[in-house]
Motif scaffolding. Structure first.
Motif, mmCIF file in Angstrom:
data_model
loop_
_atom_site.group_PDB
_atom_site.id
_atom_site.type_symbol
_atom_site.label_atom_id
_atom_site.label_comp_id
_atom_site.label_asym_id
_atom_site.label_seq_id
_atom_site.Cartn_x
_atom_site.Cartn_y
_atom_site.Cartn_z
ATOM 1 N N PRO A 1 0.830 -1.216 0.000
ATOM 2 C CA PRO A 1 0.000 0.000 0.000
ATOM 3 C C PRO A 1 0.860 1.259 0.000
ATOM 4 O O PRO A 1 1.976 1.276 0.513
ATOM 5 C CB PRO A 1 -0.802 -0.125 1.300
ATOM 6 C CG PRO A 1 0.015 -1.030 2.167
ATOM 7 C CD PRO A 1 0.683 -1.993 1.231
ATOM 8 N N CYS A 2 0.327 2.302 -0.622
ATOM 9 C CA CYS A 2 1.013 3.596 -0.668
ATOM 10 C C CYS A 2 0.404 4.508 0.392
ATOM 11 O O CYS A 2 -0.822 4.627 0.487
ATOM 12 C CB CYS A 2 0.866 4.227 -2.048
ATOM 13 S SG CYS A 2 1.627 5.869 -2.173
ATOM 14 N N TYR A 3 1.264 5.135 1.184
ATOM 15 C CA TYR A 3 0.805 6.035 2.242
ATOM 16 C C TYR A 3 1.265 7.469 1.995
ATOM 17 O O TYR A 3 1.474 8.220 2.932
ATOM 18 C CB TYR A 3 1.338 5.557 3.598
ATOM 19 C CG TYR A 3 0.872 4.177 4.010
ATOM 20 C CD1 TYR A 3 -0.472 3.926 4.264
ATOM 21 C CD2 TYR A 3 1.777 3.121 4.144
ATOM 22 C CE1 TYR A 3 -0.908 2.661 4.643
ATOM 23 C CE2 TYR A 3 1.358 1.856 4.521
ATOM 24 C CZ TYR A 3 0.011 1.628 4.771
ATOM 25 O OH TYR A 3 -0.421 0.382 5.138
ATOM 26 N N CYS B 1 -3.139 9.874 -5.038
ATOM 27 C CA CYS B 1 -2.536 8.610 -4.601
ATOM 28 C C CYS B 1 -3.173 7.420 -5.319
ATOM 29 O O CYS B 1 -4.394 7.317 -5.415
ATOM 30 C CB CYS B 1 -2.685 8.452 -3.092
ATOM 31 S SG CYS B 1 -1.895 6.948 -2.455
ATOM 32 N N SER C 1 -2.990 4.341 -4.331
ATOM 33 C CA SER C 1 -3.306 3.335 -3.302
ATOM 34 C C SER C 1 -2.228 2.270 -3.139
ATOM 35 O O SER C 1 -2.057 1.729 -2.051
ATOM 36 C CB SER C 1 -4.655 2.654 -3.574
ATOM 37 O OG SER C 1 -5.694 3.606 -3.563
ATOM 38 N N PHE C 2 -1.514 1.935 -4.222
ATOM 39 C CA PHE C 2 -0.437 0.954 -4.146
ATOM 40 C C PHE C 2 0.868 1.563 -4.636
ATOM 41 O O PHE C 2 0.869 2.466 -5.469
ATOM 42 C CB PHE C 2 -0.752 -0.283 -5.004
ATOM 43 C CG PHE C 2 -1.837 -1.167 -4.452
ATOM 44 C CD1 PHE C 2 -1.549 -2.098 -3.464
ATOM 45 C CD2 PHE C 2 -3.135 -1.065 -4.922
ATOM 46 C CE1 PHE C 2 -2.541 -2.922 -2.954
ATOM 47 C CE2 PHE C 2 -4.139 -1.875 -4.422
ATOM 48 C CZ PHE C 2 -3.840 -2.813 -3.428
#
Length: 256
Positions: free
Chosen positions: A236-238, A244, A246-247
């Motif tokens: 996951p991307c934060y 964004c 999301s990944f």
């Protein structure tokens, strides 16, 4: 192990410290465009800032700096990335992304910030290391593909997992403040240089787009939406940006 520069990988296929470029014969303190052989493609920097590409250019202009064989002085304006870090940076613990990197001072748009340095690997060793990883492992390896005018693709694999510099702590962002440019100094093995995409304030976290799409051409076919079975390897991307995805970016070429 910390190293400010690229080192030869465990496979020994590529030696990034080898000097193969002949160098220029300029006797001035700073080289001049169209006179210096290193600047035959145009000026690279203006007041230490990377010169943006001309609007009519379809592809990014290659960047070649003066090198160890050049007769110009160390003060030559075509020597930027090779001088290394010029800003005070700090490694810090983020809330969700593990370690991160931030600047302690203002950085102007276009300035060189840091290099992404590590072991320079051949394709087979890069693929072996990638396939040996599990979803719990941190992946620091980067695969850079340069599309040449002839239609060929030049690949560079850099892995700072075991030996690398401060660049390994840079996190991904879908709206980053850095972008990566391959810069060549002593040979065709590039330095993966990160430049400021905008003015960056003191205390701001530094980030770049792991996919390489930022400041580049549209997404190539091989990096389009992954198959569902590949999603289990994605993380996951934060980054928290409005765009964004999301990944974190995924490239399956080393896993096939």
């Amino acid at each position: 192990q910390y190293s400010p520069d690229n080192v030869a990988g465990a496979d020994g296929d590529i030696d990034p410290t080898e000097i193969t470029f002949p160098g220029c014969s300029c006797l001035t303190s700073s080289c001049v465009v169209h006179v210096c052989s290193c600047l035959c493609r145009g000026e690279n920097y203006t007041s230490l800032c990377l010169r943006p590409p001309d609007e009519e250019e379809e592809y990014a202009r290659p960047v070649f700096e003066c090198n160890a064989m050049c007769q110009c002085g160390e003060s030559c304006q075509n020597r930027v990335v090779q001088r290394g870090l010029q800003f005070r940076l700090e490694v810090f613990k983020t809330e969700k992304k593990g370690w991160g990197l931030r600047t302690l001072e203002f950085i102007a748009k276009g300035r060189f910030v840091c290099e992404y340095a590590g072991e320079v690997l051949g394709f087979n060793e890069a693929r072996r290391r990638s396939q040996a990883q599990t979803s719990a492992d941190s992946n620091y390896m980067i695969a850079v593909r340069e599309h040449l005018h002839s239609g060929q693709i030049m690949e560079t694999f850099v892995d700072p997992t075991y030996t690398g510099n401060v660049g390994r702590f840079l996190n991904h962002s879908c709206e980053p403040n850095l972008f990566m440019v391959p810069v060549r100094v002593d040979s065709m093995v590039p330095k993966l240089a990160l430049f400021a995409a905008t003015d960056i304030s003191a205390g701001e976290e530094l980030s770049y787009d792991y996919s390489g799409r930022f400041h580049n051409l549209p997404i190539p076919h091989r990096e389009q939406k992954p198959l569902e079975e590949q999603n289990r390897l994605r993380k996951p991307c934060y980054c928290g940006s409005c765009r964004c995805a999301s990944f974190l970016p995924w490239d399956s070429s080393l896993f096939s």
